[in-house]
Design an enzyme around this catalytic site. Structure first.
Site, PDB file in Angstrom:
ATOM      1  N   ARG A  90       1.341  -1.141  -0.432  1.00 16.31           N
ATOM      2  CA  ARG A  90       0.289  -0.167  -0.215  1.00 16.31           C
ATOM      3  C   ARG A  90       0.714   1.551  -0.086  1.00 16.31           C
ATOM      4  O   ARG A  90       0.704   2.472   0.462  1.00 16.31           O
ATOM      5  CB  ARG A  90      -0.966   0.281   0.993  1.00 16.31           C
ATOM      6  CG  ARG A  90      -2.060  -0.837   1.378  1.00 16.31           C
ATOM      7  CD  ARG A  90      -3.149  -0.709   2.033  1.00 16.31           C
ATOM      8  NE  ARG A  90      -3.257  -1.526   1.441  1.00 16.31           N
ATOM      9  CZ  ARG A  90      -3.432  -3.279   2.442  1.00 16.31           C
ATOM     10  NH1 ARG A  90      -3.079  -3.238   3.438  1.00 16.31           N
ATOM     11  NH2 ARG A  90      -5.084  -4.223   2.740  1.00 16.31           N
TER      12      ARG A  90
ATOM     13  N   LYS B  30       3.226  11.359 -11.522  1.00 14.07           N
ATOM     14  CA  LYS B  30       1.857  10.201 -12.184  1.00 14.07           C
ATOM     15  C   LYS B  30       3.117   9.298 -12.461  1.00 14.07           C
ATOM     16  O   LYS B  30       3.669   9.340 -12.918  1.00 14.07           O
ATOM     17  CB  LYS B  30       2.006  10.592 -13.665  1.00 14.07           C
ATOM     18  CG  LYS B  30       0.699  11.842 -13.778  1.00 14.07           C
ATOM     19  CD  LYS B  30      -0.099  11.818 -15.050  1.00 14.07           C
ATOM     20  CE  LYS B  30      -0.244  13.182 -15.545  1.00 14.07           C
ATOM     21  NZ  LYS B  30      -0.854  13.507 -17.212  1.00 14.07           N
TER      22      LYS B  30
ATOM     23  N   GLU C 215      10.076  18.565 -25.303  1.00 11.25           N
ATOM     24  CA  GLU C 215       8.944  19.560 -24.598  1.00 11.25           C
ATOM     25  C   GLU C 215       9.722  20.118 -23.769  1.00 11.25           C
ATOM     26  O   GLU C 215       9.494  21.129 -22.742  1.00 11.25           O
ATOM     27  CB  GLU C 215       9.441  18.027 -23.321  1.00 11.25           C
ATOM     28  CG  GLU C 215       8.672  15.911 -23.596  1.00 11.25           C
ATOM     29  CD  GLU C 215       7.259  16.263 -23.839  1.00 11.25           C
ATOM     30  OE1 GLU C 215       6.814  17.349 -23.294  1.00 11.25           O
ATOM     31  OE2 GLU C 215       6.666  15.213 -23.795  1.00 11.25           O
TER      32      GLU C 215
ATOM     33  N   LYS D 214       7.749  23.164 -14.739  1.00 11.35           N
ATOM     34  CA  LYS D 214       6.857  22.049 -14.389  1.00 11.35           C
ATOM     35  C   LYS D 214       5.972  22.049 -13.093  1.00 11.35           C
ATOM     36  O   LYS D 214       4.903  21.757 -12.308  1.00 11.35           O
ATOM     37  CB  LYS D 214       6.763  20.567 -14.635  1.00 11.35           C
ATOM     38  CG  LYS D 214       6.641  19.382 -14.468  1.00 11.35           C
ATOM     39  CD  LYS D 214       6.501  18.732 -15.018  1.00 11.35           C
ATOM     40  CE  LYS D 214       5.429  17.317 -15.381  1.00 11.35           C
ATOM     41  NZ  LYS D 214       5.263  16.239 -15.520  1.00 11.35           N
TER      42      LYS D 214
ATOM     43  N   GLU E 293      -4.418  17.330 -12.055  1.00 11.44           N
ATOM     44  CA  GLU E 293      -4.627  17.993 -13.454  1.00 11.44           C
ATOM     45  C   GLU E 293      -6.096  17.773 -13.498  1.00 11.44           C
ATOM     46  O   GLU E 293      -6.756  17.231 -14.558  1.00 11.44           O
ATOM     47  CB  GLU E 293      -4.350  16.510 -13.918  1.00 11.44           C
ATOM     48  CG  GLU E 293      -4.376  17.361 -15.435  1.00 11.44           C
ATOM     49  CD  GLU E 293      -3.798  15.848 -16.843  1.00 11.44           C
ATOM     50  OE1 GLU E 293      -2.584  14.920 -16.294  1.00 11.44           O
ATOM     51  OE2 GLU E 293      -3.722  16.015 -17.725  1.00 11.44           O
TER      52      GLU E 293
ATOM     53  N   ARG F 132      -3.144  22.090 -14.604  1.00 10.37           N
ATOM     54  CA  ARG F 132      -1.811  20.929 -15.362  1.00 10.37           C
ATOM     55  C   ARG F 132      -2.052  20.697 -17.009  1.00 10.37           C
ATOM     56  O   ARG F 132      -1.493  20.220 -17.100  1.00 10.37           O
ATOM     57  CB  ARG F 132      -2.067  19.894 -14.549  1.00 10.37           C
ATOM     58  CG  ARG F 132      -0.563  18.694 -14.610  1.00 10.37           C
ATOM     59  CD  ARG F 132      -0.984  17.987 -13.454  1.00 10.37           C
ATOM     60  NE  ARG F 132       0.557  17.081 -13.888  1.00 10.37           N
ATOM     61  CZ  ARG F 132       1.030  16.080 -12.622  1.00 10.37           C
ATOM     62  NH1 ARG F 132       0.784  16.709 -11.584  1.00 10.37           N
ATOM     63  NH2 ARG F 132       2.322  15.431 -13.075  1.00 10.37           N
TER      64      ARG F 132
ATOM     65  N   ASN G 134      -0.366  19.498 -21.648  1.00  9.85           N
ATOM     66  CA  ASN G 134      -0.383  18.830 -22.584  1.00  9.85           C
ATOM     67  C   ASN G 134      -0.029  19.721 -24.041  1.00  9.85           C
ATOM     68  O   ASN G 134      -1.189  19.058 -25.393  1.00  9.85           O
ATOM     69  CB  ASN G 134      -1.718  17.982 -22.703  1.00  9.85           C
ATOM     70  CG  ASN G 134      -1.980  16.890 -21.734  1.00  9.85           C
ATOM     71  OD1 ASN G 134      -1.193  16.157 -21.575  1.00  9.85           O
ATOM     72  ND2 ASN G 134      -3.162  16.915 -20.692  1.00  9.85           N
TER      73      ASN G 134
ATOM     74  N   HIS H 177      -0.014  17.843 -27.266  1.00  7.86           N
ATOM     75  CA  HIS H 177       0.034  16.357 -26.950  1.00  7.86           C
ATOM     76  C   HIS H 177      -1.321  15.857 -27.805  1.00  7.86           C
ATOM     77  O   HIS H 177      -1.922  14.837 -27.972  1.00  7.86           O
ATOM     78  CB  HIS H 177      -0.244  16.475 -25.109  1.00  7.86           C
ATOM     79  CG  HIS H 177       1.412  16.087 -25.222  1.00  7.86           C
ATOM     80  ND1 HIS H 177       2.479  17.120 -25.384  1.00  7.86           N
ATOM     81  CD2 HIS H 177       1.463  15.410 -24.269  1.00  7.86           C
ATOM     82  CE1 HIS H 177       3.058  16.910 -24.660  1.00  7.86           C
ATOM     83  NE2 HIS H 177       3.282  15.955 -24.429  1.00  7.86           N
TER      84      HIS H 177
ATOM     85  N   HIS I 248      -0.962  12.587 -29.653  1.00 11.01           N
ATOM     86  CA  HIS I 248      -0.835  11.856 -28.991  1.00 11.01           C
ATOM     87  C   HIS I 248      -2.077  11.036 -30.428  1.00 11.01           C
ATOM     88  O   HIS I 248      -1.680   9.183 -30.533  1.00 11.01           O
ATOM     89  CB  HIS I 248      -1.304  11.612 -28.178  1.00 11.01           C
ATOM     90  CG  HIS I 248      -1.220  11.389 -26.585  1.00 11.01           C
ATOM     91  ND1 HIS I 248      -1.857  12.149 -25.606  1.00 11.01           N
ATOM     92  CD2 HIS I 248      -0.453  11.151 -25.907  1.00 11.01           C
ATOM     93  CE1 HIS I 248      -0.742  12.496 -24.237  1.00 11.01           C
ATOM     94  NE2 HIS I 248       0.379  11.560 -24.483  1.00 11.01           N
TER      95      HIS I 248
ATOM     96  N   HIS J  93       7.688   9.581 -28.705  1.00 10.59           N
ATOM     97  CA  HIS J  93       6.600  10.525 -28.072  1.00 10.59           C
ATOM     98  C   HIS J  93       7.194  11.383 -28.722  1.00 10.59           C
ATOM     99  O   HIS J  93       6.078  12.692 -28.691  1.00 10.59           O
ATOM    100  CB  HIS J  93       6.511  10.080 -26.869  1.00 10.59           C
ATOM    101  CG  HIS J  93       5.832  11.219 -25.974  1.00 10.59           C
ATOM    102  ND1 HIS J  93       4.445  11.180 -25.867  1.00 10.59           N
ATOM    103  CD2 HIS J  93       5.504  12.471 -25.078  1.00 10.59           C
ATOM    104  CE1 HIS J  93       3.720  12.569 -25.272  1.00 10.59           C
ATOM    105  NE2 HIS J  93       4.906  12.986 -24.610  1.00 10.59           N
TER     106      HIS J  93
END
Ligand SMILES: NC(=O)c1ccc[n+]([C@@H]2O[C@H](COP(=O)([O-])OP(=O)(O)OC[C@H]3O[C@@H](n4cnc5c(N)ncnc54)[C@H](O)[C@@H]3O)[C@@H](O)[C@H]2O)c1
Ligand SMILES: [Zn+2]
Length: 368
Positions: free
Chosen positions: A126, A148, A190, A232, A242, A246, A250, A253, A257, A270
């Site tokens: 946990r 993330k 990025e 960031k 997010e 946040r 993107n 993106h 994507h 990417h």
């Protein structure tokens, strides 16, 4: 080796706050950090098969010098390894190594290792503490900061995951020397993104240091990484999970994507797909009269110099636009675009005319 710490950035998240230490030849700082977190912790160093022979010894030796016993866990390299089987193998390795609630996991590698090891740490017993030691530019400026974590499922990328903030991040830009140029350029996409969403002056810095960036000049890299992480960290601190700000991360993106998925796994990195997405989004903003065409040109020129822009063919604009509607981040069929109002500031728009997107995307698909 000479060790220099160039700067430290605090990610402010209340009791989950942590430091990101950026330097040159400073991998051993990870051991100092581990010792500060827990003097007697058992440590699992998770890395992949490519990074292990390059940097695992340095980190494990440094931990040993601080009296910390570390076990090494090596995963296969590459995006294909970011799956539930590798995750299960990590959990089992943690059992073997005697990892307990007071132990520490060190994620040493690119974004794949960071996402996997972070998720494994977050779910084992946990929740076990972990630190990030990112060794790709993308991981240094993006995936290692923000908490993330996750894995891919057959149905899509990053579909299983959790927010689990690291206890600290140690970035050694010297590790980028062994990184293939293509991966460096993918990371630079990025870096450019941070300039567009937040800081026009930073874009100017990047424009003035093309050679230094591509030749991995440590002083220039340190500046670029520090500023990227600072941006960031500021965005993440204001919106940890997010829901709001946040989302500006993107930028590039939404379309990127889709290109990544349409082209199929492995065709574009990417960062390459995101570079294309940023170029197209800036032009879209110009067509919508939010941004000047000369600013869109300026961004394109920088992307051409620092990244490897995909020459997209074999897909249609309709396929690209269709793909945006299936994006994980699309809410109730409304596609959100992050669009620059000027270089250094973006807004989220959900009212973009589909025909205009089609027309602009069309201009970035080559025929024949
Ligand atoms: N968690 C987040 O917020 C976040 C953000 C962006 C991306 N990501 C994830 O990050 C992943 C991509 O990360 P990546 O681009 O770092 O890919 P990666 O981890 O696959 O690394 C790229 C390649 O470089 C190798 N490598 C790593 N460091 C090296 C070094 N110093 N020298 C030589 N080779 C080295 C790796 O073994 C791999 O083959 C994706 O899975 C993506 O979903 C996560
Ligand atoms: Zn990205």
């Amino acid at each position: 080796m000479k060790k220099t710490v160039a700067g430290t950035i605090r990610v402010e998240l209340g009791e989950r706050s942590y430091d990101v230490v950026v330097g040159v030849g400073n991998l051993s700082v990870s051991a100092e950090l581990a010792q500060r977190i827990n003097l007697k912790a058992r440590v699992a160093v998770v890395t992949d098969e490519k990074v292990a022979p390059l940097y695992a010894d340095k980190v494990i030796d440094a931990l040993g010098k601080k009296g910390l016993k570390a076990g090494l866990v090596v995963t296969p390299a590459g995006e294909e390894a970011k799956n539930v089987n590798t995750l299960a193998a990590l959990w089992n390795k943690f059992v073997e190594l005697g990892i307990d609630r007071k132990s520490l996991v060190v994620a040493l590698g690119g974004g794949v290792v960071g996402d996997l090891a972070g998720f494994a740490a977050g779910t084992f017993l946990r929740g076990v503490d972990y630190i990030q030691v990112p060794t790709t530019l993308l991981a240094q400026v993006d995936s290692s900061v923000g908490g993330k974590t996750g894995i891919n499922l057959p149905a899509g990328k990053n579909l299983a995951g959790m927010f689990h903030q690291p206890r600290g991040v140690v970035i050694d830009v010297e590790t980028l020397k062994t990184l293939p140029d293509r991966e460096v350029r993918a990371g630079l996409a990025e870096v450019i993104k941070y300039g567009v969403i937040w800081d026009e002056e930073f874009l100017g810095f990047l424009e003035s240091n093309i050679t230094g960036l591509l030749s991995l000049d440590p002083a220039i890299l340190v500046k670029a990484v520090l500023r990227s992480v600072e941006i960031k960290a500021a965005v993440v601190a204001s919106d940890e999970t997010e829901n709001g700000l946040r989302r500006i991360l993107n930028f590039g993106h939404t379309l990127g994507h889709v290109l990544e998925n349409l082209a199929g796994y492995g065709k574009y990195l990417h960062g390459e797909a995101v570079a294309w997405g940023m170029m197209v989004a800036a032009r879209l903003a110009a067509e919508m009269k939010m941004l000047s065409h000369s600013d869109a040109d300026r961004l394109t020129a920088l992307l051409e110099k620092l990244t490897k822009l995909p020459q997209v063919k074999g897909v249609s604009a309709e396929q690209v636009v269709g793909g945006t509607k299936r994006d994980k981040k699309t809410v109730a069929g409304t596609v959100h675009y992050i669009l620059p109002e000027k270089l250094g500031r973006v807004v989220v728009r959900s009212d973009v005319d589909e025909d205009m997107v089609l027309r602009v995307v069309e201009g970035y698909i080559s025929r024949g």
